[in-house]
Design an enzyme around this catalytic site. Sequence first.
Site, PDB file in Angstrom:
ATOM      1  N   LYS A 102      -1.861   8.254  -8.008  1.00  0.00           N
ATOM      2  CA  LYS A 102      -2.685   9.227  -8.444  1.00  0.00           C
ATOM      3  C   LYS A 102      -1.834  10.450  -9.084  1.00  0.00           C
ATOM      4  O   LYS A 102      -1.393  11.277  -8.473  1.00  0.00           O
ATOM      5  CB  LYS A 102      -3.600   9.908  -7.248  1.00  0.00           C
ATOM      6  CG  LYS A 102      -4.487   8.578  -6.596  1.00  0.00           C
ATOM      7  CD  LYS A 102      -5.440   9.446  -5.716  1.00  0.00           C
ATOM      8  CE  LYS A 102      -6.438   8.528  -4.922  1.00  0.00           C
ATOM      9  NZ  LYS A 102      -5.926   7.529  -4.087  1.00  0.00           N
ATOM     10  N   ASP A 114       1.810   4.678  -3.017  1.00  0.00           N
ATOM     11  CA  ASP A 114       1.394   5.871  -3.518  1.00  0.00           C
ATOM     12  C   ASP A 114       2.754   6.465  -4.377  1.00  0.00           C
ATOM     13  O   ASP A 114       3.589   5.993  -4.228  1.00  0.00           O
ATOM     14  CB  ASP A 114       0.997   7.061  -2.449  1.00  0.00           C
ATOM     15  CG  ASP A 114      -0.404   7.092  -1.906  1.00  0.00           C
ATOM     16  OD1 ASP A 114      -1.235   6.285  -2.545  1.00  0.00           O
ATOM     17  OD2 ASP A 114      -0.710   7.874  -0.848  1.00  0.00           O
TER      18      ASP A 114
END
Length: 410
Positions: free
Chosen positions: A215, A193
């Site tokens: 993201k 991530d």
Amino acid sequence: MSPYLLGLRLSGRRVLVVGGGRVAQRRVPALLDAGAKITLVSPSVTPALDDLIAAGRITWEARRYEVGDCDGAWLVQACTDDRAANTAIAAEAEAKRIWCVRADDKESSAAWTPASGKVDEITVAITAGGDPRRAAGIRDAVVDALRDGTVDARRNRTKPVGVALVGGGPGDPALITVRGRQLLAQADVVIADRLAPRALLDELPPDVELIDAAKIPYGRYLAQEKINDLIVEHARAGKFVVRLKGGDPFVFGRGGEEMLACARAGIPVTVVPGITSPVAVPAAAGVPVTHRGISQEFHVISVHVPPGHPESTVDWPALARSQGTLVLMMAVERIAQIADALQRDGRSPETPVMVVQDGTLPTQRAVYATLSTVAERVSAAGIRPPAIVLVGDVVKVGQEVEMVRAERVP
């Protein structure tokens, strides 16, 4: 002469320990872990040993050593503070060809107790010429290296299979758990991530495939369905996959969705909890989320949509009425709407607020405000995600700590 090292398998075998002080207290737990049947001879014992005796794990003879106590023992530990007694114990053991460890005299001891440590199935034992402090220091270094993967864990024949969902902690790479770092060192594929501790990725061997699953708010975005597919695809190919996340996988980390995807594909999953940022970041800034007499509860809220949005499931009026601490994630860009909603529903405009950006990292900084001023302060300071917003009187505790420290500086 150098000692000849052996791994004694003591399960079910009698071991005699003479002495009930601190040395015996240190030796006994490892002997119990090895399955030894311990007879302890001593007029008195420490509270820790007394607890083991009460639990029936040790047979205690409440007296001094007597000739014949060594009979039937496979190993003897002479741990008294009486040199003459230790000499007599060692002499009896020697005459009966029983290995004896003297705690008081390494040169006269037939055997030495190594500094030992265990990591999974690996046991480390260090003697260091009979120097216990040096041996313990070397032992600690080796055990730490095994735990965090510094010693090449990828050569392990029993390498993990499937997928590990690993919480990387709030940002500082030193705050990942020992288990998380260990599994990361064994990975074939790492899917990371944006908020995962990036410094750890630089330590990966060159043959590890690294997949960026970032993201970025209002920017690049790898759909969760695609991430799930990548996890399953690589695991099905026989590779050990580590899904590395910031914080904890199950606290707004979508770890549950990934675990379900693996379960449906028949892939085994190991979950490694991480230090979650809603608690860790305020702590790093010196503010507890609960404090006696101030807050008996705290609420962690994801504000990916603002109050009043049709997709919001948050009961903002109930939070406003609560006396507990509010910890808001993904809230910086909606802070004005949040502050307005909380004040409208009953929270005082003077409620203290702290906003912490880049918590636990060298770039960490905090802004203090109230509900009535927080939107203006955040904008003026240029605070950007990732940041944690803390609402409640516990903020004053952190400020009080800072004041006390300032007053004590000469």
